[in-house]
Design a protein around this motif. Structure first.
Motif, short mmCIF file in Angstrom:
data_model
loop_
_atom_site.label_atom_id
_atom_site.label_comp_id
_atom_site.label_asym_id
_atom_site.label_seq_id
_atom_site.Cartn_x
_atom_site.Cartn_y
_atom_site.Cartn_z
N SER A 147 53.28 -74.31 -6.94
CA SER A 147 52.11 -74.88 -5.66
C SER A 147 52.00 -73.50 -4.77
O SER A 147 51.57 -72.10 -4.98
N ASN A 157 47.29 -72.30 -3.72
CA ASN A 157 45.85 -72.86 -4.29
C ASN A 157 45.64 -72.38 -5.40
O ASN A 157 45.97 -71.35 -5.90
N ALA A 158 44.76 -72.69 -6.47
CA ALA A 158 44.03 -72.72 -7.37
C ALA A 158 43.28 -70.89 -7.02
O ALA A 158 43.29 -70.49 -6.76
N THR A 159 43.22 -69.84 -8.00
CA THR A 159 43.09 -69.02 -8.29
C THR A 159 42.08 -68.65 -10.27
O THR A 159 42.53 -70.17 -10.48
N LEU A 162 48.31 -70.45 -9.83
CA LEU A 162 48.35 -70.53 -8.06
C LEU A 162 49.43 -69.34 -7.33
O LEU A 162 50.02 -68.71 -8.20
N GLN A 163 48.37 -69.55 -6.29
CA GLN A 163 48.26 -68.61 -4.94
C GLN A 163 49.29 -69.21 -4.73
O GLN A 163 48.54 -70.26 -3.32
N TYR A 204 52.57 -65.05 -6.74
CA TYR A 204 50.96 -65.87 -8.02
C TYR A 204 52.39 -67.05 -8.44
O TYR A 204 54.27 -66.24 -8.63
N HIS A 262 53.45 -70.81 -10.80
CA HIS A 262 52.56 -72.25 -11.19
C HIS A 262 52.98 -73.57 -10.85
O HIS A 262 52.71 -74.70 -10.93
#
Length: 192
Positions: free
Chosen positions: A141, A143-145, A129-130, A137, A139
């Motif tokens: 919180s 946005n999905a990357t 996640l970012q 980056y 794991h």
């Protein structure tokens, strides 16, 4: 008048383009423009792939640095407290409980400096996640990357008594229908 008509015919045949010449000229110009557009497209695609690979290398380097920091923290704890702490404690010392134990794949959250067991094979860790504010980056919180970072630690013999460990960092990502992967290997040693 006859002489005048012959001059007009000669002029009209000698000046201007025929339809065939015009078609050939358009074909040559189209090929030239198409070649330029093809070269520009290839350059842009190469630039995007290069940017993704650079980000992958940075993610791999970050994992290596955090693992080294954990190793160094274990050694400094031993020096400062007098209590012997294994240099791989919390990483791969204990084959039953440590997240990167022998034969395991783990992930790293650089914000909390924690390692988490993912599974026994590459591809078992979730995508990263970012954070929308800090752009870091992690794991936990954000946005999905499309990036996935996985770690494997291998020791010769038992990691609890090893003096060196080979660390493999795998960063994988997807771009369109293509899958990309980068593996970085390093050797961590028990400095004394």
């Amino acid at each position: 008048m006859r002489n005048h008509n012959e001059k007009l015919r000669k002029i009209s045949f000698k000046s201007g383009f025929t339809v065939l010449e015009t078609i050939v000229a358009f074909a040559i110009i189209s090929l030239a423009i198409g070649g330029v557009f093809g070269a520009v497209r290839t350059g842009l695609v190469g630039s995007i792939i290069s940017k993704d690979e650079t980000r992958g290398y940075f993610l791999a380097q970050e994992a290596i640095e955090v693992l080294r920091q954990k190793r160094d923290g274990n050694k400094l704890t031993s020096i400062n407290t007098g209590v012997v702490v294994n240099w791989l404690s919390g990483i791969s010392e204990n084959s039953g409980t440590d997240p990167c134990r022998a034969g395991a794949i783990c992930r790293l959250d650089p914000q909390s400096l924690t390692l988490t067991y993912c599974g026994a094979s590459w591809g078992s860790c979730p995508d990263m996640l970012q954070d929308a504010t800090s752009y870091l980056y992690n794991h936990t919180s954000g946005n999905a990357t499309r990036y996935k970072r996985e770690i494997q630690v291998e020791c010769t013999g038992a990691c609890s008594s090893a003096t060196e460990a080979q660390v493999t960092i795998r960063v994988a990502w997807t771009k369109g229908v293509n899958n990309y992967e980068l593996k970085v290997k390093t050797l961590m040693v028990n400095w004394r």
